[in-house]
Design an enzyme around this catalytic site. Structure first.
Site, mmCIF file in Angstrom:
data_model
loop_
_atom_site.group_PDB
_atom_site.id
_atom_site.type_symbol
_atom_site.label_atom_id
_atom_site.label_comp_id
_atom_site.label_asym_id
_atom_site.label_seq_id
_atom_site.Cartn_x
_atom_site.Cartn_y
_atom_site.Cartn_z
ATOM 1 C CG ASP A 122 14.635 -1.499 4.653
ATOM 2 O OD1 ASP A 122 15.430 -0.574 5.225
ATOM 3 O OD2 ASP A 122 14.262 -2.414 5.423
ATOM 4 N NE ARG A 142 -2.273 -2.307 3.134
ATOM 5 C CZ ARG A 142 -2.695 -2.429 4.219
ATOM 6 N NH1 ARG A 142 -3.825 -1.881 5.059
ATOM 7 N NH2 ARG A 142 -2.351 -3.913 5.119
HETATM 8 P P1 IMP Z 1 12.683 -4.343 1.411
HETATM 9 O O1 IMP Z 1 11.970 -5.781 0.738
HETATM 10 O O2 IMP Z 1 13.325 -4.800 2.777
HETATM 11 O O3 IMP Z 1 13.457 -3.465 0.510
HETATM 12 O O4 IMP Z 1 11.335 -3.717 2.222
HETATM 13 C C1 IMP Z 1 10.735 -2.511 1.422
HETATM 14 C C2 IMP Z 1 9.491 -2.400 2.276
HETATM 15 O O5 IMP Z 1 9.808 -2.251 3.797
HETATM 16 C C3 IMP Z 1 8.868 -1.060 1.852
HETATM 17 O O6 IMP Z 1 8.145 -1.003 0.955
HETATM 18 C C4 IMP Z 1 8.277 -0.594 3.252
HETATM 19 O O7 IMP Z 1 7.022 -1.227 3.085
HETATM 20 C C5 IMP Z 1 8.924 -1.368 4.391
HETATM 21 N N1 IMP Z 1 9.919 -0.325 5.005
HETATM 22 C C6 IMP Z 1 11.064 -0.406 4.873
HETATM 23 N N2 IMP Z 1 11.895 0.595 5.720
HETATM 24 C C7 IMP Z 1 10.534 1.353 6.304
HETATM 25 C C8 IMP Z 1 10.531 2.572 7.040
HETATM 26 O O8 IMP Z 1 11.310 3.070 7.374
HETATM 27 N N3 IMP Z 1 9.228 2.796 7.390
HETATM 28 C C9 IMP Z 1 8.048 1.952 6.803
HETATM 29 N N4 IMP Z 1 8.234 1.053 6.252
HETATM 30 C C10 IMP Z 1 9.434 0.591 5.727
#
Ligand code: IMP
Ligand code: MG
Length: 182
Positions: free
Chosen positions: A105, A45
């Site tokens: 992230d 979302r």
């Molecule tokens: P990744 O798969 O670890 O790159 O995750 C990315 C997802 O993690 C993002 O789309 C967010 O939904 C969530 N996410 C990562 N960092 C944050 C943050 O600082 N605040 C809120 N959601 C986060």
């Protein structure tokens, strides 16, 4: 953790976000100028505010679609499978596609989504993330466009949540806990 008291400090103002989106839109228009047509896919979302502002800046023939995938349960899994919670409504084969994400992230989500969508044979597949936390990366993924590089802070607002709250803030803020956990 959501019950711990916290305050939100402004990290990126609404004005700075709007200015950056204008810049990004001009670059995206140039990249897709050949066909002038684009399917913009928002990852639900967290991207819903960003995609709304971004598409309104794009002087292209734009279609909007949404995809929702499960967050990976186990970072140890090297599987490239991603569980689809809500699939696209449209076809992307042979079309120009831009995937819009809120934050990259660890990189797992976007590397999996990229793999999933490239398997559907789009003509061109590009990615944009409003925020990037490069210091947190576990897999090598780099979006084609990034709004802002940020340090390893937990952020909220502009579509991004903390336990489903604060998505409605017009700016990006960082969460600061006001009580010591110990
Ligand atoms: P990744 O798969 O670890 O790159 O995750 C990315 C997802 O993690 C993002 O789309 C967010 O939904 C969530 N996410 C990562 N960092 C944050 C943050 O600082 N605040 C809120 N959601 C986060
Ligand atoms: Mg997300």
């Amino acid at each position: 953790m959501p019950d711990r008291p916290y305050v939100i400090d402004t990290m990126i103002s609404a004005k700075a976000i709007a200015a950056r989106i204008e810049e990004l839109a001009r670059e995206i228009e140039a990249e897709f100028a050949e066909t002038g047509k684009l399917v913009v896919i928002g990852l639900l979302r967290g991207s819903f505010v960003f995609i709304a502002d971004l598409v309104r800046e794009l002087r292209l023939d734009v279609e909007v679609d949404f995809l929702e995938v499960s967050s990976y349960g186990n970072a140890m899994e090297s599987s490239r499978e991603v569980r689809i919670l809500k699939d696209l409504r449209g076809q992307i084969e042979g079309r120009d596609v831009l995937v819009v994400e809120d934050i990259v992230d660890t990189g797992h989500t976007m590397i999996n989504v990229h793999h999933l969508l490239s398997g559907r044979n789009p003509a061109k597949l590009r990615t944009i993330a409003l925020l990037d936390k490069p210091s947190r990366r576990e897999v090598p993924f780099r979006a084609d466009w990034i709004g802002f590089e940020i340090p390893d802070e937990f952020v909220v607002g502009y579509g991004i949540d903390f336990a489903q709250r604060n998505r409605n803030l017009g700016y990006i803020g960082k969460v600061r806990f006001t009580e010591d956990a110990s």
